[in-house]
Design a protein around this motif. Structure first.
Motif, PDB file in Angstrom:
ATOM      1  N   GLY A 144      27.311  36.177  38.197  1.00 43.37           N
ATOM      2  CA  GLY A 144      27.311  37.084  39.343  1.00 43.37           C
ATOM      3  C   GLY A 144      26.004  37.056  40.102  1.00 43.37           C
ATOM      4  N   LEU A 145      25.424  35.851  40.255  1.00 43.10           N
ATOM      5  CA  LEU A 145      24.104  35.715  40.854  1.00 43.10           C
ATOM      6  C   LEU A 145      24.181  35.379  42.338  1.00 43.10           C
ATOM      7  N   SER A 146      23.071  35.607  43.019  1.00 49.50           N
ATOM      8  CA  SER A 146      23.005  35.362  44.455  1.00 49.50           C
ATOM      9  C   SER A 146      22.986  33.875  44.781  1.00 49.50           C
ATOM     10  N   GLN A 147      22.564  33.038  43.832  1.00 50.30           N
ATOM     11  CA  GLN A 147      22.467  31.604  44.056  1.00 50.30           C
ATOM     12  C   GLN A 147      23.498  30.877  43.198  1.00 50.30           C
ATOM     13  N   LYS A 148      24.374  30.147  43.843  1.00 50.56           N
ATOM     14  CA  LYS A 148      25.463  29.491  43.118  1.00 50.56           C
ATOM     15  C   LYS A 148      24.946  28.448  42.133  1.00 50.56           C
ATOM     16  N   HIS A 149      23.862  27.764  42.483  1.00 50.25           N
ATOM     17  CA  HIS A 149      23.364  26.727  41.577  1.00 50.25           C
ATOM     18  C   HIS A 149      22.706  27.329  40.332  1.00 50.25           C
ATOM     19  N   ARG A 150      22.458  28.640  40.358  1.00 48.94           N
ATOM     20  CA  ARG A 150      21.893  29.311  39.181  1.00 48.94           C
ATOM     21  C   ARG A 150      22.975  29.990  38.334  1.00 48.94           C
ATOM     22  N   GLU A 151      24.193  30.016  38.822  1.00 44.79           N
ATOM     23  CA  GLU A 151      25.268  30.718  38.128  1.00 44.79           C
ATOM     24  C   GLU A 151      25.391  30.230  36.684  1.00 44.79           C
ATOM     25  N   GLY A 152      25.439  31.173  35.762  1.00 42.16           N
ATOM     26  CA  GLY A 152      25.545  30.838  34.349  1.00 42.16           C
ATOM     27  C   GLY A 152      24.228  30.436  33.714  1.00 42.16           C
ATOM     28  N   MET A 153      23.104  30.786  34.344  1.00 40.12           N
ATOM     29  CA  MET A 153      21.805  30.425  33.785  1.00 40.12           C
ATOM     30  C   MET A 153      21.635  31.077  32.409  1.00 40.12           C
ATOM     31  N   THR A 154      20.875  30.423  31.554  1.00 38.53           N
ATOM     32  CA  THR A 154      20.778  30.826  30.155  1.00 38.53           C
ATOM     33  C   THR A 154      19.675  31.857  29.932  1.00 38.53           C
ATOM     34  N   LEU A 155      20.041  32.931  29.269  1.00 36.33           N
ATOM     35  CA  LEU A 155      19.070  33.901  28.765  1.00 36.33           C
ATOM     36  C   LEU A 155      18.804  33.582  27.308  1.00 36.33           C
ATOM     37  N   ARG A 156      17.548  33.552  26.915  1.00 41.29           N
ATOM     38  CA  ARG A 156      17.180  33.318  25.515  1.00 41.29           C
ATOM     39  C   ARG A 156      15.968  34.177  25.192  1.00 41.29           C
ATOM     40  N   PRO A 157      15.642  34.328  23.911  1.00 43.13           N
ATOM     41  CA  PRO A 157      14.471  35.142  23.563  1.00 43.13           C
ATOM     42  C   PRO A 157      13.225  34.675  24.313  1.00 43.13           C
ATOM     43  N   PHE A 158      12.525  35.633  24.874  1.00 43.23           N
ATOM     44  CA  PHE A 158      11.344  35.321  25.672  1.00 43.23           C
ATOM     45  C   PHE A 158      10.337  34.483  24.893  1.00 43.23           C
ATOM     46  N   ALA A 159      10.210  34.727  23.592  1.00 43.21           N
ATOM     47  CA  ALA A 159       9.259  33.989  22.759  1.00 43.21           C
ATOM     48  C   ALA A 159       9.597  32.508  22.673  1.00 43.21           C
ATOM     49  N   ASP A 160      10.807  32.109  23.045  1.00 41.53           N
ATOM     50  CA  ASP A 160      11.210  30.703  22.988  1.00 41.53           C
ATOM     51  C   ASP A 160      10.926  29.946  24.288  1.00 41.53           C
ATOM     52  N   LEU A 161      10.444  30.645  25.309  1.00 41.50           N
ATOM     53  CA  LEU A 161      10.180  30.004  26.599  1.00 41.50           C
ATOM     54  C   LEU A 161       8.732  29.524  26.637  1.00 41.50           C
ATOM     55  N   HIS A 162       8.538  28.226  26.863  1.00 36.82           N
ATOM     56  CA  HIS A 162       7.199  27.653  26.859  1.00 36.82           C
ATOM     57  C   HIS A 162       7.034  26.687  28.031  1.00 36.82           C
ATOM     58  N   GLU A 163       5.840  26.675  28.627  1.00 41.32           N
ATOM     59  CA  GLU A 163       5.461  25.709  29.656  1.00 41.32           C
ATOM     60  C   GLU A 163       6.512  25.601  30.762  1.00 41.32           C
ATOM     61  N   CYS A 164       6.912  26.737  31.277  1.00 40.86           N
ATOM     62  CA  CYS A 164       7.899  26.762  32.359  1.00 40.86           C
ATOM     63  C   CYS A 164       7.719  28.040  33.158  1.00 40.86           C
ATOM     64  N   ARG A 165       8.285  28.037  34.342  1.00 38.58           N
ATOM     65  CA  ARG A 165       8.416  29.286  35.090  1.00 38.58           C
ATOM     66  C   ARG A 165       9.627  30.028  34.545  1.00 38.58           C
ATOM     67  N   TYR A 166       9.557  31.338  34.568  1.00 37.81           N
ATOM     68  CA  TYR A 166      10.627  32.108  33.950  1.00 37.81           C
ATOM     69  C   TYR A 166      10.789  33.461  34.645  1.00 37.81           C
ATOM     70  N   MET A 167      11.905  34.093  34.369  1.00 43.73           N
ATOM     71  CA  MET A 167      12.165  35.458  34.837  1.00 43.73           C
ATOM     72  C   MET A 167      12.497  36.330  33.642  1.00 43.73           C
ATOM     73  N   VAL A 168      11.962  37.536  33.656  1.00 41.90           N
ATOM     74  CA  VAL A 168      12.305  38.553  32.667  1.00 41.90           C
ATOM     75  C   VAL A 168      12.951  39.750  33.361  1.00 41.90           C
ATOM     76  N   TYR A 169      12.516  40.034  34.581  1.00 40.87           N
ATOM     77  CA  TYR A 169      13.075  41.130  35.375  1.00 40.87           C
ATOM     78  C   TYR A 169      13.902  40.544  36.522  1.00 40.87           C
ATOM     79  N   PHE A 170      15.129  41.032  36.652  1.00 37.81           N
ATOM     80  CA  PHE A 170      16.043  40.515  37.662  1.00 37.81           C
ATOM     81  C   PHE A 170      16.341  41.613  38.685  1.00 37.81           C
ATOM     82  N   PRO A 171      16.195  41.314  39.996  1.00 42.14           N
ATOM     83  CA  PRO A 171      16.557  42.307  41.009  1.00 42.14           C
ATOM     84  C   PRO A 171      18.074  42.469  41.068  1.00 42.14           C
ATOM     85  N   VAL A 172      18.508  43.676  41.336  1.00 37.52           N
ATOM     86  CA  VAL A 172      19.936  43.979  41.453  1.00 37.52           C
ATOM     87  C   VAL A 172      20.191  44.516  42.855  1.00 37.52           C
TER      88      VAL A 172
END
Length: 326
Positions: A144-172
């Motif tokens: 249900g995202l604003s960008q179709k190419h992001r649809e179904g993007m993966t959420l995973r534990p924040f501690a597993d995200l390394h050396e990348c840009r990331y989002m933790v807070y999502f605007p609604v």
């Protein structure tokens, strides 16, 4: 339990964390399910205990959404005690890795515009309805995202995200609200394209390569980087050589951070052309016509100095518009 000489009656209280549902907590003593009173954040069992008794406490994890307390419309997702995040890319990470230099712990890399990131489109429903389990443990899909190419993007534990840009807070946003934002973005992009089409040359102030490419000259000048933008100011002067593309006439468009106590004199090919200083908006722009005959040799030399003040405003960009009145 710690060994006791004889059977003893006492109450064992176990902390129940806020991330679990107290009604779903399961407690077993010596392998037998045991009722537990959960009050004040603790599960308590009162009985006669003996050495060797074992206690098993199961704390079920579940998904939940938490909104920022400032009512700004951002939501984060958690699974049990774990904050979930999503990778958004690995491009333009220069300046985002810490080193042992002075200030090397500060992330000073390029910012990504907020409107280019995905938002959840939801009209008054539960944001959790946009999260579903993925094929791997501890991973979820966001829909249900604003960008179709992001649809179904993966959420995973924040501690597993390394050396990348990331989002933790999502605007609604609601659908109508997002449409208004999309229209505004489209207008801004159309204006950018129009401006680029009129531009003969442009230099980003305070950014090393663009300044070097434009023969930067410096006198008691400093550069910095704040809120996603490079800037340059001077107590003496700074200047650039901009290419005209073979055209004469036109105007300078200067973008700067306004300050009521700062003004700058703008000189073109040795002639005073105008002033830039206090203005409306943040950042502000000043458009200054080129003096007659400026640029006839294919370039103009622009110099910026304080005007009856100790230091110039902080300039973000100097742009040469190819023809006046466009």
């Amino acid at each position: 339990l710690s060994p006791v000489k004889d059977k003893a009656r006492f109450t064992l209280a176990m902390r129940i964390p806020g991330w679990t549902d107290p009604s779903a907590v399961e407690l077993a003593v010596n392998g037998h399910k045991t009722p537990a009173a959960v009050r004040g954040g603790f599960a308590s069992v009162s009985r006669k205990w003996a050495a060797g008794d074992s206690v098993t406490l199961r704390l079920p994890m579940s998904l939940r959404a938490e909104c920022l307390p400032d009512s700004s419309g951002y939501v984060s997702f958690l699974y049990g005690p774990m904050v979930l995040g999503a990778e958004t890319g690995r491009e333009r990470q220069d300046g985002l890795f810490a080193d042992d230099s002075r200030g090397g712990h500060i992330a000073a890399g390029p910012f990504i515009p907020a409107h280019s990131l995905p938002a959840i489109i939801e009209d008054g429903g539960d944001p959790l309805s946009h999260v579903a389990p993925a094929s791997k443990p501890l991973e979820f899909k966001l829909t249900g995202l604003s960008q179709k190419h992001r649809e179904g993007m993966t959420l995973r534990p924040f501690a597993d995200l390394h050396e990348c840009r990331y989002m933790v807070y999502f605007p609604v946003y609601g659908k109508e609200e997002w449409q208004a934002i999309s229209d505004s973005i489209a207008r801004t992009e159309a204006e950018r394209i129009r401006l680029d089409a009129m531009t003969a040359d442009v230099v980003v102030c305070g950014e090393q390569q663009p300044e070097s490419d434009h023969a930067v000259s410096l006198d008691r000048s400093e550069a910095g980087y704040d809120s996603g933008a490079h800037w340059r100011e001077a107590r003496g002067a700074f200047g650039y050589t901009l290419r005209t593309g073979g055209k004469t006439g036109g105007r300078l468009r200067l973008t700067f951070l306004p300050d009521m106590n700062r003004k700058a004199a703008i000189t073109v090919d040795g002639k005073r052309a105008g002033l830039a200083g206090t203005a409306d908006g943040w950042p502000s722009t000043a458009e200054i016509p080129l003096p007659e005959g400026a640029g006839k040799d294919g370039s103009v030399k622009v110099e910026i100095t304080p005007d009856n003040c100790p230091v110039t405003p902080r300039f973000l960009e100097v742009r040469l518009i190819s023809a006046p009145g466009e």
